[in-house]
Design a protein around this motif. Structure first.
Motif, PDB file in Angstrom:
ATOM      1  N   MET A  67     -16.068  64.858  49.418  1.00  0.00           N
ATOM      2  CA  MET A  67     -14.837  64.491  50.110  1.00  0.00           C
ATOM      3  C   MET A  67     -15.108  64.184  51.575  1.00  0.00           C
ATOM      4  O   MET A  67     -14.662  63.157  52.101  1.00  0.00           O
ATOM      5  CB  MET A  67     -13.828  65.636  49.995  1.00  0.00           C
ATOM      6  CG  MET A  67     -12.489  65.404  50.707  1.00  0.00           C
ATOM      7  SD  MET A  67     -12.516  65.577  52.519  1.00  0.00           S
ATOM      8  CE  MET A  67     -13.221  67.228  52.713  1.00  0.00           C
ATOM      9  N   TYR A  68     -15.835  65.060  52.237  1.00  0.00           N
ATOM     10  CA  TYR A  68     -16.121  64.889  53.662  1.00  0.00           C
ATOM     11  C   TYR A  68     -16.881  63.590  53.898  1.00  0.00           C
ATOM     12  O   TYR A  68     -16.550  62.811  54.807  1.00  0.00           O
ATOM     13  CB  TYR A  68     -16.929  66.084  54.161  1.00  0.00           C
ATOM     14  CG  TYR A  68     -17.151  66.112  55.658  1.00  0.00           C
ATOM     15  CD1 TYR A  68     -18.101  65.301  56.258  1.00  0.00           C
ATOM     16  CD2 TYR A  68     -16.419  66.967  56.464  1.00  0.00           C
ATOM     17  CE1 TYR A  68     -18.315  65.328  57.625  1.00  0.00           C
ATOM     18  CE2 TYR A  68     -16.617  66.998  57.840  1.00  0.00           C
ATOM     19  CZ  TYR A  68     -17.562  66.184  58.410  1.00  0.00           C
ATOM     20  OH  TYR A  68     -17.763  66.211  59.766  1.00  0.00           O
ATOM     21  N   THR A  69     -17.881  63.337  53.086  1.00  0.00           N
ATOM     22  CA  THR A  69     -18.697  62.135  53.244  1.00  0.00           C
ATOM     23  C   THR A  69     -17.861  60.876  53.044  1.00  0.00           C
ATOM     24  O   THR A  69     -17.972  59.904  53.795  1.00  0.00           O
ATOM     25  CB  THR A  69     -19.879  62.162  52.266  1.00  0.00           C
ATOM     26  OG1 THR A  69     -20.627  63.370  52.451  1.00  0.00           O
ATOM     27  CG2 THR A  69     -20.785  60.961  52.470  1.00  0.00           C
ATOM     28  N   GLU A  70     -17.001  60.898  52.040  1.00  0.00           N
ATOM     29  CA  GLU A  70     -16.132  59.754  51.767  1.00  0.00           C
ATOM     30  C   GLU A  70     -15.125  59.541  52.898  1.00  0.00           C
ATOM     31  O   GLU A  70     -14.856  58.406  53.301  1.00  0.00           O
ATOM     32  CB  GLU A  70     -15.398  59.990  50.450  1.00  0.00           C
ATOM     33  CG  GLU A  70     -14.511  58.841  50.011  1.00  0.00           C
ATOM     34  CD  GLU A  70     -13.872  59.094  48.660  1.00  0.00           C
ATOM     35  OE1 GLU A  70     -12.894  58.393  48.344  1.00  0.00           O
ATOM     36  OE2 GLU A  70     -14.343  59.983  47.918  1.00  0.00           O
ATOM     37  N   GLU A  71     -14.596  60.626  53.429  1.00  0.00           N
ATOM     38  CA  GLU A  71     -13.554  60.538  54.453  1.00  0.00           C
ATOM     39  C   GLU A  71     -14.101  60.191  55.828  1.00  0.00           C
ATOM     40  O   GLU A  71     -13.554  59.357  56.542  1.00  0.00           O
ATOM     41  CB  GLU A  71     -12.800  61.875  54.530  1.00  0.00           C
ATOM     42  CG  GLU A  71     -11.830  62.006  55.689  1.00  0.00           C
ATOM     43  CD  GLU A  71     -10.630  61.092  55.574  1.00  0.00           C
ATOM     44  OE1 GLU A  71      -9.969  60.863  56.601  1.00  0.00           O
ATOM     45  OE2 GLU A  71     -10.348  60.598  54.473  1.00  0.00           O
ATOM     46  N   VAL A  72     -15.207  60.827  56.204  1.00  0.00           N
ATOM     47  CA  VAL A  72     -15.719  60.703  57.573  1.00  0.00           C
ATOM     48  C   VAL A  72     -16.793  59.632  57.688  1.00  0.00           C
ATOM     49  O   VAL A  72     -17.004  59.059  58.758  1.00  0.00           O
ATOM     50  CB  VAL A  72     -16.242  62.077  58.058  1.00  0.00           C
ATOM     51  CG1 VAL A  72     -16.825  61.993  59.457  1.00  0.00           C
ATOM     52  CG2 VAL A  72     -15.111  63.103  58.018  1.00  0.00           C
ATOM     53  N   GLY A  73     -17.475  59.348  56.581  1.00  0.00           N
ATOM     54  CA  GLY A  73     -18.513  58.329  56.614  1.00  0.00           C
ATOM     55  C   GLY A  73     -19.895  58.866  56.878  1.00  0.00           C
ATOM     56  O   GLY A  73     -20.855  58.104  57.004  1.00  0.00           O
ATOM     57  N   ILE A  74     -20.017  60.195  56.959  1.00  0.00           N
ATOM     58  CA  ILE A  74     -21.325  60.829  57.157  1.00  0.00           C
ATOM     59  C   ILE A  74     -21.275  62.195  56.484  1.00  0.00           C
ATOM     60  O   ILE A  74     -20.237  62.854  56.478  1.00  0.00           O
ATOM     61  CB  ILE A  74     -21.657  60.955  58.664  1.00  0.00           C
ATOM     62  CG1 ILE A  74     -23.071  61.478  58.872  1.00  0.00           C
ATOM     63  CG2 ILE A  74     -20.640  61.827  59.384  1.00  0.00           C
ATOM     64  CD1 ILE A  74     -23.530  61.428  60.319  1.00  0.00           C
ATOM     65  N   VAL A  99      -9.978  64.057  44.635  1.00  0.00           N
ATOM     66  CA  VAL A  99     -10.100  63.960  43.178  1.00  0.00           C
ATOM     67  C   VAL A  99     -11.372  63.177  42.885  1.00  0.00           C
ATOM     68  O   VAL A  99     -11.648  62.180  43.561  1.00  0.00           O
ATOM     69  CB  VAL A  99      -8.869  63.240  42.569  1.00  0.00           C
ATOM     70  CG1 VAL A  99      -9.075  62.951  41.090  1.00  0.00           C
ATOM     71  CG2 VAL A  99      -7.602  64.063  42.789  1.00  0.00           C
ATOM     72  N   PRO A 100     -12.189  63.571  41.912  1.00  0.00           N
ATOM     73  CA  PRO A 100     -13.398  62.800  41.604  1.00  0.00           C
ATOM     74  C   PRO A 100     -13.042  61.344  41.295  1.00  0.00           C
ATOM     75  O   PRO A 100     -12.010  61.074  40.659  1.00  0.00           O
ATOM     76  CB  PRO A 100     -13.969  63.501  40.369  1.00  0.00           C
ATOM     77  CG  PRO A 100     -13.408  64.879  40.421  1.00  0.00           C
ATOM     78  CD  PRO A 100     -12.058  64.759  41.045  1.00  0.00           C
ATOM     79  N   PRO A 101     -13.861  60.390  41.737  1.00  0.00           N
ATOM     80  CA  PRO A 101     -13.527  58.968  41.545  1.00  0.00           C
ATOM     81  C   PRO A 101     -13.201  58.585  40.107  1.00  0.00           C
ATOM     82  O   PRO A 101     -12.302  57.776  39.873  1.00  0.00           O
ATOM     83  CB  PRO A 101     -14.789  58.256  42.044  1.00  0.00           C
ATOM     84  CG  PRO A 101     -15.355  59.179  43.071  1.00  0.00           C
ATOM     85  CD  PRO A 101     -15.082  60.563  42.550  1.00  0.00           C
ATOM     86  N   ASP A 102     -13.893  59.181  39.136  1.00  0.00           N
ATOM     87  CA  ASP A 102     -13.646  58.788  37.746  1.00  0.00           C
ATOM     88  C   ASP A 102     -12.382  59.396  37.156  1.00  0.00           C
ATOM     89  O   ASP A 102     -11.995  59.077  36.023  1.00  0.00           O
ATOM     90  CB  ASP A 102     -14.854  59.152  36.874  1.00  0.00           C
ATOM     91  CG  ASP A 102     -15.045  60.650  36.750  1.00  0.00           C
ATOM     92  OD1 ASP A 102     -14.897  61.355  37.778  1.00  0.00           O
ATOM     93  OD2 ASP A 102     -15.327  61.132  35.639  1.00  0.00           O
ATOM     94  N   ARG A 103     -11.681  60.266  37.935  1.00  0.00           N
ATOM     95  CA  ARG A 103     -10.445  60.869  37.451  1.00  0.00           C
ATOM     96  C   ARG A 103      -9.222  60.410  38.265  1.00  0.00           C
ATOM     97  O   ARG A 103      -8.131  60.928  38.073  1.00  0.00           O
ATOM     98  CB  ARG A 103     -10.546  62.405  37.501  1.00  0.00           C
ATOM     99  CG  ARG A 103     -11.615  62.992  36.585  1.00  0.00           C
ATOM    100  CD  ARG A 103     -11.369  62.709  35.111  1.00  0.00           C
ATOM    101  NE  ARG A 103     -10.076  63.194  34.655  1.00  0.00           N
ATOM    102  CZ  ARG A 103      -9.871  64.423  34.165  1.00  0.00           C
ATOM    103  NH1 ARG A 103     -10.887  65.278  34.070  1.00  0.00           N
ATOM    104  NH2 ARG A 103      -8.678  64.792  33.753  1.00  0.00           N
ATOM    105  N   ARG A 104      -9.430  59.462  39.140  1.00  0.00           N
ATOM    106  CA  ARG A 104      -8.314  58.978  39.950  1.00  0.00           C
ATOM    107  C   ARG A 104      -7.403  58.073  39.125  1.00  0.00           C
ATOM    108  O   ARG A 104      -7.834  57.452  38.167  1.00  0.00           O
ATOM    109  CB  ARG A 104      -8.839  58.252  41.191  1.00  0.00           C
ATOM    110  CG  ARG A 104      -9.547  59.214  42.132  1.00  0.00           C
ATOM    111  CD  ARG A 104     -10.248  58.559  43.299  1.00  0.00           C
ATOM    112  NE  ARG A 104     -11.038  59.568  44.008  1.00  0.00           N
ATOM    113  CZ  ARG A 104     -11.864  59.322  45.013  1.00  0.00           C
ATOM    114  NH1 ARG A 104     -12.008  58.077  45.460  1.00  0.00           N
ATOM    115  NH2 ARG A 104     -12.539  60.310  45.588  1.00  0.00           N
TER     116      ARG A 104
END
Length: 281
Positions: free
Chosen positions: A160-167, A221-226
């Motif tokens: 989640m953090y990586t997806e949201e913040v970019g790092i 939410v995991p990408p495959d369950r969105r």
């Protein structure tokens, strides 16, 4: 203690009551700094930084949290400019500037020439609140997490953090510190998740709370369950639990471009009450 130029000086424990009164003018928007003040009593060694106050005729009219995050508090454009002038004398020590849009923009305009190029600026982040029961049925399987959930929970928090913040929060050797933060939230009872069998399919945390409000972060939410409605029902479950166990108002802020999340929050019953901005280094 004498104030410095433009009436700005660091606050300390003797200023706690005045600061809490200032933050209490908008207790939901100011929940982060309210929480920080209550848990540290404005003692610098516990703050891990400083809280600056701006005074007019001896009265505290605005403040600015200066730690890992720099957060203006009840700051007008003029207040933000005064804080920026003080900030320029010490150089950048913060990783993020975040808070109400007008104050963040005025502060950034004041320090931009000396603080370098940010990694990203997000000028338009709706700040949302809900103070009643959710408008949709809560997911009954959403629950507080425990330390036994960490094998699933911690990788989800990193993702989640990586997806949201970019790092990644683990970048540069930060894994131990980030795991400690996740564990702290679990131990405090501020971490919530829904599992399908052993697999985590929804999560969210309370980042900070006061007697009047709680701010939620880390919704994922995991990408495959969105697209299955897990976030909507999951957030309804979080709202129900947080309002019952933590604080009567639940808030969060979301990126303008995150249309699926905004739709989910709207379905739950969140309504926009302010606009935030974030400058990230």
């Amino acid at each position: 203690m004498l104030t410095t130029r433009h009436g700005v000086r660091p606050l300390g424990p003797p200023d706690l009551d005045a600061f809490l009164a200032l933050a209490g003018r908008d207790p939901v928007v100011n929940v982060f700094v309210d929480y920080r003040a209550r848990t540290t009593t404005l003692e610098p060694r516990w703050l891990g930084g400083e809280m600056w106050g701006r005074f007019e005729d001896g009265e505290l009219v605005a403040a600015c949290h200066v730690g890992a995050n720099l957060v203006p508090v009840q700051a007008s454009v003029e207040d933000a400019r005064a804080f920026a002038e003080r900030a320029l004398t010490r150089g950048r020590t913060v990783s993020t500037i975040v808070g109400p849009q007008d104050a963040v923009q005025a502060f950034w305009n004041g320090v931009a020439r000396g603080w370098g190029t940010p990694r990203e600026i997000r000028w338009n982040q709706p700040h949302l609140e809900i103070s009643g029961a959710p408008a949709v049925a809560p997911d009954p399987l959403v629950r507080r997490t425990t330390r036994q959930d960490m094998d699933e929970l911690y990788p989800a928090c990193v993702a989640m953090y990586t997806e949201e913040v970019g790092i990644s929060p683990e970048y540069g050797g930060g894994a131990e510190l980030y795991r400690a933060r996740v564990t702290q939230l679990v131990n405090r009872g501020w971490s919530y998740a829904r599992f399908d069998g052993d697999r985590l399919v929804f999560k969210a945390e309370v980042a900070c709370a006061s007697p009047r409000a709680a701010q939620v972060q880390g919704v994922w939410v995991p990408p495959d369950r969105r697209g299955e409605g897990l976030a909507t029902a999951g957030m309804a479950g979080v709202v129900e639990l947080v309002r019952r166990e933590v604080a009567p108002v639940v808030s969060l802020y979301v990126n303008e471009w995150n249309a699926p999340a905004r739709r989910a929050y709207e379905r739950v019953g969140f309504r926009q009450t302010a606009t935030f901005a974030t400058v990230m280094f």
